[in-house]
Design a protein around this motif. Sequence first.
Motif, mmCIF file in Angstrom:
data_model
loop_
_atom_site.group_PDB
_atom_site.id
_atom_site.type_symbol
_atom_site.label_atom_id
_atom_site.label_comp_id
_atom_site.label_asym_id
_atom_site.label_seq_id
_atom_site.Cartn_x
_atom_site.Cartn_y
_atom_site.Cartn_z
ATOM 1 N N GLN A 20 42.975 30.178 43.319
ATOM 2 C CA GLN A 20 43.536 29.675 44.568
ATOM 3 C C GLN A 20 45.058 29.707 44.563
ATOM 4 O O GLN A 20 45.686 29.738 45.634
ATOM 5 N N ALA A 45 47.621 34.053 46.449
ATOM 6 C CA ALA A 45 47.105 34.282 47.797
ATOM 7 C C ALA A 45 46.214 35.513 47.886
ATOM 8 O O ALA A 45 45.267 35.535 48.685
ATOM 9 N N THR A 46 46.484 36.537 47.068
ATOM 10 C CA THR A 46 45.693 37.765 47.145
ATOM 11 C C THR A 46 44.324 37.578 46.514
ATOM 12 O O THR A 46 43.300 37.859 47.132
ATOM 13 N N ALA A 80 42.892 34.840 45.813
ATOM 14 C CA ALA A 80 42.174 33.707 46.413
ATOM 15 C C ALA A 80 41.162 34.183 47.443
ATOM 16 O O ALA A 80 40.160 33.501 47.711
ATOM 17 N N LYS A 81 41.387 35.363 48.010
ATOM 18 C CA LYS A 81 40.465 35.895 49.018
ATOM 19 C C LYS A 81 39.139 36.324 48.403
ATOM 20 O O LYS A 81 38.181 36.591 49.125
ATOM 21 N N LEU A 82 39.075 36.383 47.077
ATOM 22 C CA LEU A 82 37.834 36.737 46.396
ATOM 23 C C LEU A 82 36.902 35.538 46.246
ATOM 24 O O LEU A 82 35.761 35.693 45.835
ATOM 25 N N SER A 96 33.809 25.639 46.756
ATOM 26 C CA SER A 96 33.868 27.001 46.221
ATOM 27 C C SER A 96 32.615 27.291 45.408
ATOM 28 O O SER A 96 32.185 26.464 44.594
ATOM 29 N N GLY A 108 35.209 42.639 46.737
ATOM 30 C CA GLY A 108 36.250 42.242 47.672
ATOM 31 C C GLY A 108 36.771 43.425 48.466
ATOM 32 O O GLY A 108 37.043 43.319 49.670
ATOM 33 N N ASN A 168 34.193 44.316 51.040
ATOM 34 C CA ASN A 168 34.153 43.338 52.132
ATOM 35 C C ASN A 168 35.458 43.277 52.919
ATOM 36 O O ASN A 168 35.586 42.481 53.852
ATOM 37 N N VAL A 227 38.492 42.291 51.941
ATOM 38 C CA VAL A 227 39.351 41.126 51.714
ATOM 39 C C VAL A 227 40.281 41.316 50.515
ATOM 40 O O VAL A 227 41.073 40.423 50.196
ATOM 41 N N PHE A 228 40.202 42.475 49.849
ATOM 42 C CA PHE A 228 41.015 42.704 48.659
ATOM 43 C C PHE A 228 41.623 44.108 48.749
ATOM 44 O O PHE A 228 40.960 45.041 49.237
#
Length: 295
Positions: free
Chosen positions: A170, A173-174, A176-178, A186, A195, A198, A200-201
């Motif tokens: 967490q 920021a990068t 954390a999207k995982l 969580s 990721g 999806n 988000v990564f």
Amino acid sequence: MTTATNSVQLTVTNNTGQAGFIAIIGLDANSLWAYVNADGTSTEFSTTATNNYSLAIPTSTNQLTVSVPWLVSGQIYFSLGQAIVIGTNADPHQPGGVGLVLPAAASSGDPNYNVAWDVAEFTFNAGGLNCDVTQVDAFGLPLSMTVAGDSTQSSGGWSQSMSDIFTLFQNDATVAKLIVANGGTSYRVLNPSHGIDNGVFPADWFDAYITQWWPTYTAANPLQINIAGGAFAGNYLGTVASGTNQPMTITLGGTQVGTIGYPSTSQAFYCNGVFDQGNTAMGAVANVVATAINR
């Protein structure tokens, strides 16, 4: 775990403070998918059976012991709060025509998506017991494993709490999207490959890194890859010719064994594409190179 001739005593301790469950599955002596019951027997899956595959860990002791019979391609699922759901379907390509729908870490449509779960793998037969804590697709629970028999060995293990591990992710920021979370809870951290899938990564996460170091392994400065044991043991060398995005040539004792194409970030995370070279010497070497990129 303590091994015996044809059964293994599995003791699971739940130190999370939450209700815990386990489900043990694998291919039985008939080479059919089966799950282990509380009494140590196994029951083969069918397409009409209800989802009663999990065993609850008593909250009074936070510990459960069950005798596990011989199973190959086995998996032990651990979950918190509720038992996982394992579905079945008719599949002529699966043993006995029964396919299993197992928890999918990255699929939001999976019934286990908002459940904290993780899995360990094992094979137990006349050849002995082999097991490990994999956590390849995702990290869900801080698992550790000890096997006691002729000798005592440990496989994996975490000393940090779940909250401490999630906090580390967490804080960036990068990555954390995982994290898969819902309502402030969580559940797991996805492998970056999922990721990427999806959206988000970053799909180029390793690109600059690979571009920087890949061409440095020239004939004068080859990458040294040691395969310590097994059928493909040896000290391999990897070299890259000058130019953009050139493949890496792998040699052993001066003889070319094969090549590894210039990899993408996704291929490095998935160990597929240029790294997927089967059960061969090149497959073993490519796996080491992909692992090195990740580490």
